[in-house]
Design an enzyme around this catalytic site. Structure first.
Site, short mmCIF file in Angstrom:
data_model
loop_
_atom_site.label_atom_id
_atom_site.label_comp_id
_atom_site.label_asym_id
_atom_site.label_seq_id
_atom_site.Cartn_x
_atom_site.Cartn_y
_atom_site.Cartn_z
N ASP A 106 0.88 -1.24 -0.14
CA ASP A 106 0.33 -0.12 0.03
C ASP A 106 0.22 1.25 -0.12
OD1 ASP A 106 -2.51 -1.72 0.04
OD2 ASP A 106 -1.89 -1.79 2.37
N1 URA Z 1 -0.58 -5.85 4.15
C1 URA Z 1 -1.65 -4.98 3.91
O1 URA Z 1 -2.82 -4.17 4.45
N2 URA Z 1 -0.70 -3.69 3.21
C2 URA Z 1 0.00 -3.55 2.43
O2 URA Z 1 0.61 -2.54 2.22
C3 URA Z 1 0.57 -4.96 2.36
C4 URA Z 1 0.50 -6.39 3.19
#
Ligand code: URA
Length: 238
Positions: A106
Site C-alpha cells: 500500500d
Molecule cells: N497488508 C496490507 O494491509 N497492506 C500491505 O501493504 C501489505 C500487506
C-alpha cells in the site's frame, strides 16, 4: 554468452533507444576498462562486463533483481494516481527496462519491496501457489492482547473471502506492535485482518520475504540494492 554490439548492450540496460545509445558511444561518453570506446559495433564479452557512462560505473546485467526499502507515500501501481510511483525512486533506466514491483505494498506501507524486469521471476514470486512467508511489523491502534493474537492465528473472516484467513505466525513485539507472518498476499490483508479482529493497523512495515531480511540489506528508507543469487535463493518457501 552470445555477443551483442555495444549499442544494443546499452539499449538492453535501459539507457535509451539504439540510435541514442549509438550517439552516446560515438560522442565518447562510454568507456570500458578505462578506455573510451567510440565504435558501437564492438562486441565485448558480456560476462562480467563493466563500463562507464557519463563517468558512472555500470555492470552489465541480463536481468535485474532489486530490493527497495520502500518509504511511505509511494504507490506500487503502474499508473499511480495520488502519490509518485515507486519507480521514480530508482534510476531512470530501470523504467526503460520495464522494471516492475513484485506484488504491491500500500502507499503507506514501508519496507521490503522486490522489483525486477524478469517476468518469470515476478510471476513465480507473485503466484498464490507459492507459499513464501511475508513478515510484517504492524503497529496497532489498541494494545495487543492475547485474544487478538489467538484470533489472527485461528483465522478471521474478511468480507470478500470464501474462507477465514489466518496468520502463519503472530507474536507481540511491544504493547502496540505485532509481528505477523502471512503466506497469502490479499488486498490490504494485514489491515483488513486486524480490523476484522477488532483492532486497527496504524502503521505497517514489511521486514522480510522468505529468508530475506530487510535488516540484513542495511538499506535506509528510500535506498535500494541489487540482489545477487545467494539472496534470491532465500526467497524460496521454507
Ligand atoms: N497488508 C496490507 O494491509 N497492506 C500491505 O501493504 C501489505 C500487506
Amino acid at each position: 554468452m552470445s555477443k551483442l554490439s555495444l549499442d544494443r548492450i546499452l539499449q538492453s540496460q535501459g539507457f535509451g533507444s539504439r540510435k541514442y545509445c549509438r550517439s552516446l558511444i560515438e560522442d565518447g561518453e562510454v568507456a570500458i576498462g578505462g578506455s573510451v570506446v567510440t565504435d558501437y559495433r564492438l562486441t565485448p564479452e558480456l560476462d562480467g562486463l563493466s563500463f562507464t557512462l557519463f563517468d558512472d560505473e555500470w555492470t552489465y546485467r541480463a536481468q535485474v533483481y532489486i530490493a527497495l526499502n520502500k518509504p511511505a507515500n509511494f504507490e506500487c501501481s503502474r499508473k499511480p494516481s495520488h502519490h509518485p510511483g515507486v519507480l521514480t525512486i530508482l534510476p531512470e533506466q530501470f523504467s526503460w527496462r520495464d522494471v516492475q514491483p513484485v506484488g504491491r505494498l500500500d502507499h503507506d506501507t514501508t519496507g521490503l519491496l522486490l522489483m525486477s524486469d524478469d517476468g518469470a521471476f515476478i510471476h513465480a514470486q507473485s503466484s498464490p501457489k507459492r507459499h513464501v512467508p511475508k513478515v510484517y511489523a504492524a503497529t496497532t491502534h489498541d494494545a495487543v492482547t492475547e485474544e487478538l493474537i489467538a484470533q489472527l492465528l485461528g483465522g478471521v473472516q474478511l468480507h470478500d473471502e470464501p474462507a477465514p484467513l489466518a496468520a502463519v505466525t503472530c507474536r507481540q513485539l511491544d504493547t502496540h506492535l505485532l509481528e505477523i507472518v502471512l503466506e497469502q498476499g490479499k488486498y490490504h490483508q494485514v489491515k483488513r485482518m486486524l480490523a476484522a479482529a477488532g483492532n486497527h493497523c496504524s502503521a505497517l512495515r514489511r521486514t522480510a520475504i522468505g529468508g530475506l531480511q530487510l535488516e540484513a540489506l542495511e538499506l535506509e528508507e528510500g535506498e535500494w540494492c541489487y540482489l545477487e543469487q545467494a539472496q534470491l535463493d532465500l526467497l524460496v518457501p521454507a
